[in-house]
Design an enzyme around this catalytic site. Structure first.
Site, mmCIF file in Angstrom:
data_model
loop_
_atom_site.group_PDB
_atom_site.id
_atom_site.type_symbol
_atom_site.label_atom_id
_atom_site.label_comp_id
_atom_site.label_asym_id
_atom_site.label_seq_id
_atom_site.Cartn_x
_atom_site.Cartn_y
_atom_site.Cartn_z
ATOM 1 N N GLY A 164 12.141 5.748 70.886
ATOM 2 C CA GLY A 164 11.513 4.562 71.439
ATOM 3 C C GLY A 164 10.003 4.685 71.355
ATOM 4 O O GLY A 164 9.448 5.781 71.258
ATOM 5 N N CYS A 165 9.316 3.552 71.415
ATOM 6 C CA CYS A 165 7.859 3.571 71.266
ATOM 7 C C CYS A 165 7.175 4.235 72.458
ATOM 8 O O CYS A 165 6.266 5.060 72.275
ATOM 9 C CB CYS A 165 7.333 2.162 71.037
ATOM 10 S SG CYS A 165 7.937 0.928 72.215
ATOM 11 N N TYR A 166 7.594 3.905 73.662
ATOM 12 C CA TYR A 166 7.018 4.577 74.834
ATOM 13 C C TYR A 166 7.253 6.091 74.792
ATOM 14 O O TYR A 166 6.328 6.880 75.036
ATOM 15 C CB TYR A 166 7.606 4.006 76.116
ATOM 16 C CG TYR A 166 6.988 2.728 76.619
ATOM 17 C CD1 TYR A 166 5.624 2.621 76.868
ATOM 18 C CD2 TYR A 166 7.788 1.618 76.895
ATOM 19 C CE1 TYR A 166 5.073 1.445 77.359
ATOM 20 C CE2 TYR A 166 7.247 0.444 77.395
ATOM 21 C CZ TYR A 166 5.886 0.355 77.621
ATOM 22 O OH TYR A 166 5.350 -0.810 78.122
ATOM 23 N N THR A 190 7.609 8.052 72.268
ATOM 24 C CA THR A 190 6.753 8.678 71.257
ATOM 25 C C THR A 190 5.373 8.965 71.827
ATOM 26 O O THR A 190 4.834 10.071 71.693
ATOM 27 C CB THR A 190 6.637 7.772 70.016
ATOM 28 O OG1 THR A 190 7.923 7.668 69.389
ATOM 29 C CG2 THR A 190 5.643 8.339 69.014
ATOM 30 N N SER A 191 4.789 7.980 72.495
ATOM 31 C CA SER A 191 3.443 8.172 73.037
ATOM 32 C C SER A 191 3.441 9.230 74.132
ATOM 33 O O SER A 191 2.531 10.066 74.196
ATOM 34 C CB SER A 191 2.887 6.847 73.563
ATOM 35 O OG SER A 191 3.673 6.348 74.637
#
Length: 357
Positions: free
Chosen positions: A151-153, A155-156
């Protein structure tokens, strides 16, 4: 998995090209020197040609079809969770390498998946999948035929905290406070992402629990366990919606084990930066910045910019990371995994610098 040794194009299909992830995959793969996109699907737009739906993809004059062609070398899927596993199972079992951007193959534990997403359509495939974060699982991705793009969150957050977890330094409560652009909500119409609801507004959501939190815990706990630390990871995640199209900025507040870093504030900052620069020195897409990053600095690129620092008033560690949620947060990560799976240089097709301002 076996790789393509010849210089012939690798024939790729994109499932659900009509979503934001699918369109971004098409944009990136169209510029990849070893890829030929031969098939794009999107049931809501079947019969149209791709530039009719997305004029910016004018160079990809492909018909949008209902089903994947038989003669493809790799499949990229932009379907939502559950629908992805249902559609992909036969293709995976048929031996075609699959890179899936949904949540269906990110979590290793079936019970955890069902807690957040409901019944899994193909739980027997979970042991075969690899979490598609190359910075943590490069070798496993290279050998896999099924990759679940993070997921994008996560990853960060994971990239912001991985150096600390790998040392076993996460001790007690870690807080991840993250903000995302509206494209992270997808292209489907919903009230919360209407212009009138989002413009000039800023809001927190997912306060009763967000589906990306277990990914963060899964990956950071694995790193922490490998360090043979006795500390248990406890993570609070609060996402926010920002009135911009792209980007994620995650501000992380980790509790650090006693004695891990010097007490003197300046020495603490220097030691912390040394840990991050050493951990990421060979990573092509993670950059340890000298100043706090902003989302616009990552626009259109596969970069993750990380900034570790210390609050001089409290001596507490803070780590800030910025990514483009549609590139490093999804489609770019998928292409990065594809390169590894097919024995290609990891940066191939992804080396373009972001757009700024």
């Amino acid at each position: 998995m076996s790789t393509s040794a010849s210089g012939s194009p690798i024939r790729a299909a994109i499932i659900n090209v009509t979503g934001y992830v699918g369109a971004e995959l098409a944009r990136l793969l169209a510029q990849h020197p070893r890829v030929e996109i031969v098939c794009v699907t999107g049931r809501s737009e079947v019969g149209k040609r791709l530039p009719e739906v997305f004029p910016h993809l004018w160079s990809l004059d492909l018909p949008i079809v209902a089903e994947v062609a038989d003669d493809v070398d790799v499949i990229f899927s932009g379907l939502p969770h559950a629908a992805a596993a249902e559609r992909l199972t036969a293709l995976i079992e048929g031996g075609t390498p699959v890179i899936d951007a949904s949540a269906d193959f990110r979590l290793y534990d079936e019970e955890t998946y069902e807690q957040w997403y409901g019944e899994h359509p193909s739980p027997h495939l979970l042991p075969e999948s690899v979490y598609g974060l190359p910075e943590l699982h490069r070798d496993a991705i290279a050998e896999s035929r099924l990759v679940g793009v993070p997921g994008c969150y996560p990853t960060s957050a994971i990239l912001a905290l991985a150096p600390l977890a790998s040392k076993g330094w996460l001790d007690g409560r870690t807080v991840v406070d993250a903000k995302s652009g509206v494209s992270g909500a997808g292209r489907a119409l919903k009230l919360t992402s209407h212009f009138s609801e989002v413009d000039s507004n800023f809001s927190a959501y997912g306060l009763s629990g967000h589906r990306h939190q277990p990914e963060m815990v899964q990956e950071l706990s694995t790193l922490q366990d490998r360090s043979e630390s006795n500390s248990e990871l406890s993570l609070t995640f609060v996402p926010h919606l920002v009135p911009m199209t792209r980007g994620i900025l995650a501000t992380c507040y980790p509790s650090i084990a006693d004695g891990a870093l010097p007490e003197n504030s300046e020495a603490r900052v220097e030691a912390l930066r040394d840990v991050y620069e050493s951990y990421y020195e060979d990573e092509p897409f993670v950059h340890v910045a000298p100043n706090a990053p902003s989302t616009k600095q990552t626009l259109g690129s596969n970069a993750c910019i990380v900034y570790p620092t210390v609050d001089p008033m409290t001596n507490e560690v803070m780590v800030i990371s910025a990514i483009d949620n549609l590139v490093k947060g999804t489609a770019g990560a998928a292409v990065q995994c594809f390169n590894l799976m097919f024995g290609l240089p990891e940066e191939l097709g992804l080396s373009k610098i972001g757009v700024y301002p």
